[in-house]
Scaffold this motif. Structure first.
Motif, PDB file in Angstrom:
ATOM      1  N   LEU A  10       0.771  -1.232   0.196  1.00  0.00           N
ATOM      2  CA  LEU A  10      -0.081   0.028   0.136  1.00  0.00           C
ATOM      3  C   LEU A  10       0.817   1.376  -0.010  1.00  0.00           C
ATOM      4  CD1 LEU A  10      -3.215   0.904  -0.140  1.00  0.00           C
ATOM      5  CD2 LEU A  10      -2.749   1.053   2.607  1.00  0.00           C
ATOM      6  N   HIS A  11       0.495   2.174  -1.093  1.00  0.00           N
ATOM      7  CA  HIS A  11       1.428   3.463  -0.981  1.00  0.00           C
ATOM      8  C   HIS A  11       0.063   4.398  -1.111  1.00  0.00           C
ATOM      9  CE1 HIS A  11       4.434   0.920  -2.792  1.00  0.00           C
ATOM     10  NE2 HIS A  11       5.451   1.835  -2.825  1.00  0.00           N
ATOM     11  N   VAL A  12       0.414   5.481  -0.251  1.00  0.00           N
ATOM     12  CA  VAL A  12      -0.549   6.690   0.097  1.00  0.00           C
ATOM     13  C   VAL A  12      -0.072   7.984  -0.068  1.00  0.00           C
ATOM     14  CG1 VAL A  12      -2.320   7.409   1.628  1.00  0.00           C
ATOM     15  CG2 VAL A  12      -2.083   5.276   1.440  1.00  0.00           C
ATOM     16  N   THR A  13      -0.592   8.854  -0.597  1.00  0.00           N
ATOM     17  CA  THR A  13      -0.193  10.135  -0.871  1.00  0.00           C
ATOM     18  C   THR A  13      -1.124  11.147  -0.076  1.00  0.00           C
ATOM     19  OG1 THR A  13       1.168   9.772  -2.877  1.00  0.00           O
ATOM     20  CG2 THR A  13       0.563  11.955  -2.481  1.00  0.00           C
ATOM     21  N   GLU A  15      -1.802  15.283  -0.068  1.00  0.00           N
ATOM     22  CA  GLU A  15      -1.354  16.643  -0.628  1.00  0.00           C
ATOM     23  C   GLU A  15       0.033  16.556  -1.192  1.00  0.00           C
ATOM     24  OE1 GLU A  15      -1.289  19.105   3.153  1.00  0.00           O
ATOM     25  OE2 GLU A  15      -3.361  19.255   3.031  1.00  0.00           O
ATOM     26  N   ASP A  16       0.342  15.490  -2.300  1.00  0.00           N
ATOM     27  CA  ASP A  16       1.371  15.624  -2.958  1.00  0.00           C
ATOM     28  C   ASP A  16       2.497  14.867  -2.296  1.00  0.00           C
ATOM     29  OD1 ASP A  16      -0.052  16.085  -5.418  1.00  0.00           O
ATOM     30  OD2 ASP A  16       0.311  18.266  -4.924  1.00  0.00           O
ATOM     31  N   GLN A  17       2.410  14.487  -1.079  1.00  0.00           N
ATOM     32  CA  GLN A  17       3.390  13.859  -0.226  1.00  0.00           C
ATOM     33  C   GLN A  17       3.300  12.466  -0.060  1.00  0.00           C
ATOM     34  OE1 GLN A  17       4.175  15.956   3.380  1.00  0.00           O
ATOM     35  NE2 GLN A  17       5.908  14.487   4.113  1.00  0.00           N
ATOM     36  N   GLN A  18       4.250  11.729  -0.399  1.00  0.00           N
ATOM     37  CA  GLN A  18       4.134  10.259  -0.441  1.00  0.00           C
ATOM     38  C   GLN A  18       4.266   9.982   1.245  1.00  0.00           C
ATOM     39  OE1 GLN A  18       4.006   7.926  -3.234  1.00  0.00           O
ATOM     40  NE2 GLN A  18       3.077   6.779  -1.876  1.00  0.00           N
ATOM     41  N   ILE A  19       3.383   9.271   1.972  1.00  0.00           N
ATOM     42  CA  ILE A  19       3.412   8.969   3.217  1.00  0.00           C
ATOM     43  C   ILE A  19       3.654   7.425   3.456  1.00  0.00           C
ATOM     44  CG2 ILE A  19       2.318   9.108   5.390  1.00  0.00           C
ATOM     45  CD1 ILE A  19       2.998  11.854   4.281  1.00  0.00           C
ATOM     46  N   ASN A  39       6.577  10.001  15.502  1.00  0.00           N
ATOM     47  CA  ASN A  39       5.555  10.860  14.792  1.00  0.00           C
ATOM     48  C   ASN A  39       6.082  10.903  13.339  1.00  0.00           C
ATOM     49  OD1 ASN A  39       3.824  11.604  17.129  1.00  0.00           O
ATOM     50  ND2 ASN A  39       5.394  13.084  17.880  1.00  0.00           N
ATOM     51  N   GLY A  40       5.053  10.925  12.560  1.00  0.00           N
ATOM     52  CA  GLY A  40       5.257  11.318  11.329  1.00  0.00           C
ATOM     53  C   GLY A  40       5.439  10.153  10.273  1.00  0.00           C
ATOM     54  N   SER A  41       5.392   8.760  11.226  1.00  0.00           N
ATOM     55  CA  SER A  41       5.839   7.597  10.483  1.00  0.00           C
ATOM     56  C   SER A  41       4.687   6.942   9.274  1.00  0.00           C
ATOM     57  CB  SER A  41       6.307   6.479  11.266  1.00  0.00           C
ATOM     58  OG  SER A  41       5.225   6.216  12.397  1.00  0.00           O
ATOM     59  N   GLY A  42       3.474   7.473   9.633  1.00  0.00           N
ATOM     60  CA  GLY A  42       2.548   7.174   8.857  1.00  0.00           C
ATOM     61  C   GLY A  42       1.359   6.174   9.355  1.00  0.00           C
ATOM     62  N   LYS A  43       1.372   6.016  10.848  1.00  0.00           N
ATOM     63  CA  LYS A  43       0.362   5.255  11.426  1.00  0.00           C
ATOM     64  C   LYS A  43      -0.961   5.596  11.095  1.00  0.00           C
ATOM     65  CE  LYS A  43       2.215   6.056  15.594  1.00  0.00           C
ATOM     66  NZ  LYS A  43       3.178   7.130  15.071  1.00  0.00           N
ATOM     67  N   TYR A  56      -6.613  11.116   1.271  1.00  0.00           N
ATOM     68  CA  TYR A  56      -5.618  10.005   1.226  1.00  0.00           C
ATOM     69  C   TYR A  56      -5.608   9.341   0.015  1.00  0.00           C
ATOM     70  CZ  TYR A  56      -5.112  11.363   6.224  1.00  0.00           C
ATOM     71  OH  TYR A  56      -4.853  11.906   7.154  1.00  0.00           O
ATOM     72  N   GLU A  57      -4.736   9.787  -0.898  1.00  0.00           N
ATOM     73  CA  GLU A  57      -4.900   8.882  -2.200  1.00  0.00           C
ATOM     74  C   GLU A  57      -3.865   7.662  -2.524  1.00  0.00           C
ATOM     75  OE1 GLU A  57      -3.658   9.892  -6.974  1.00  0.00           O
ATOM     76  OE2 GLU A  57      -3.418  11.295  -5.418  1.00  0.00           O
ATOM     77  N   ILE A  58      -4.638   6.787  -2.843  1.00  0.00           N
ATOM     78  CA  ILE A  58      -4.062   5.484  -2.924  1.00  0.00           C
ATOM     79  C   ILE A  58      -3.191   5.304  -4.210  1.00  0.00           C
ATOM     80  CG2 ILE A  58      -4.191   2.926  -2.796  1.00  0.00           C
ATOM     81  CD1 ILE A  58      -5.392   4.274  -0.239  1.00  0.00           C
TER      82      ILE A  58
END
Length: 255
Positions: A10-13, A15-19, A39-43, A56-58
Motif C-alpha cells: 500500500l502506497h498513500v499520498t 497533499e502530493d507527499q508520499q506517506i 511521529n510522522g511515520s504514517g500510522k 488520502y490518495e492510494i
C-alpha cells in the motif's frame, strides 16, 4: 467465521507527499495487532486510507476484506462490511444525540446486510446503549447528549469505544485511542477493547505511541512503522524493547 483484512504494497499520498511507501499487513478476526512508531511515520495515515478518507490518495497496492476490493467502496460501504475506525480526535456533532446517532448507524449496517431487517425501536436500543456506556463507566445521561458536544477528551475516547462495542465490527482500527487518557481511563478503555475482542472475536488494529495501553491488553503482534513502512514485527516483547531503547535503532541513518 474468520474474517481477513489484507493489505498489500500500500502506497498513500497526502497533499502530493508520499506517506505510505509499501505497507504489507494481514489482520484476521481474533487477532490484536499494535502498530507503534515515531511521529510522522504514517500510522494514522494507514487508518484513514483504509477507511476511505478522500484526502488520502492510494497510488499503489491493494486492500481486500474477505476478498472484497475495499478501495472500490465508499466509507459507509466499508463500515457495512464490518470495518470500524475509532478516531484520535473525535468530531463534535451538535444537534445529534449520541443515542440517535448510534441507533441509525446500527440500523443502516443491519439493513445493508439484510434487506429484510427491521429498524430497532428507540426503547429497545436504549438498553443496548445503556450497557455500552456502563461498560466504559460513562453515565447514561451521555446517551441523550449531542455526540461529543461538550465531552472531555477522555469522554470522547470512551464514546468511540462505546460505538465500537455497539456496532460490533469484524475489524476495529483504533487511532491512538489512548492519547490524553489518565491511568484510570486508560485501564477502562483497554479492558473494554480486550473484552470486545474476546466476546465478539473482533480483530483489532491498534495505533499507539506508548507501551502503557499494552500493559492492560494482550496483543498478538507488534509492528514498528518508520518512514511509511513496517520495518519490524514481533510479539509483545518488542513493545518492551521500544519502551527501554526507543525507535532510534529502527530509523535508517542519513547518508
Amino acid at each position: 467465521m474468520e474474517h481477513t483484512l489484507e493489505i498489500k504494497n500500500l502506497h498513500v499520498t497526502v497533499e502530493d507527499q508520499q506517506i505510505l511507501k509499501g505497507v504489507d499487513l494481514t489482520i484476521k478476526s481474533g487477532e490484536i495487532h499494535a502498530i507503534m512508531g515515531p511521529n510522522g511515520s504514517g500510522k494514522s495515515t494507514l487508518c484513514y486510507a483504509l477507511m476511505g478518507h478522500p484526502n488520502y490518495e492510494i497510488t499503489d497496492g491493494t486492500v481486500t476484506f474477505d476478498g472484497v476490493d475495499v478501495l472500490e467502496l465508499d466509507p459507509d460501504k466499508r463500515a457495512h462490511l464490518g470495518m470500524f475506525l475509532g478516531f484520535q480526535y473525535p468530531r463534535e456533532v451538535p444537534g445529534v444525540t449520541f443515542g440517535n446517532f448510534m441507533r441509525h448507524s446500527v440500523n443502516a449496517i443491519n439493513k445493508a446486510n439484510d434487506a429484510e431487517s427491521k429498524p430497532i425501536p428507540p426503547g429497545v436500543f436504549y438498553k443496548t446503549m445503556q450497557e455500552g456506556v456502563e461498560g466504559v463507566k460513562m453515565d447514561k445521561s451521555f446517551i441523550a447528549r449531542a455526540l461529543n458536544d461538550g465531552f472531555s477528551g477522555g469522554e470522547k475516547k470512551r464514546a468511540e469505544i462505546v460505538q465500537m462495542r455497539v456496532m460490533k465490527p469484524k475489524i476495529a482500527m483504533l487511532d491512538e485511542i489512548d492519547s490524553g487518557l489518565d491511568i484510570d481511563a486508560l485501564k477502562i478503555v483497554a479492558k473494554a477493547i480486550q473484552d470486545a475482542h474476546e466476546e465478539q472475536g473482533m480483530g483489532v488494529l491498534l495505533i499507539t505511541h506508548y507501551q502503557r495501553i499494552l500493559d492492560y491488553m494482550t496483543p498478538h503482534f507488534i509492528h514498528i512503522m518508520v518512514n511509511g513502512k513496517i520495518v519490524k514485527s514481533g510479539d509483545r516483547e518488542l513493545a518492551g524493547i521500544l519502551e527501554k531503547e526507543g525507535y532510534e535503532q529502527f530509523i535508517p541513518a542519513k547518508v
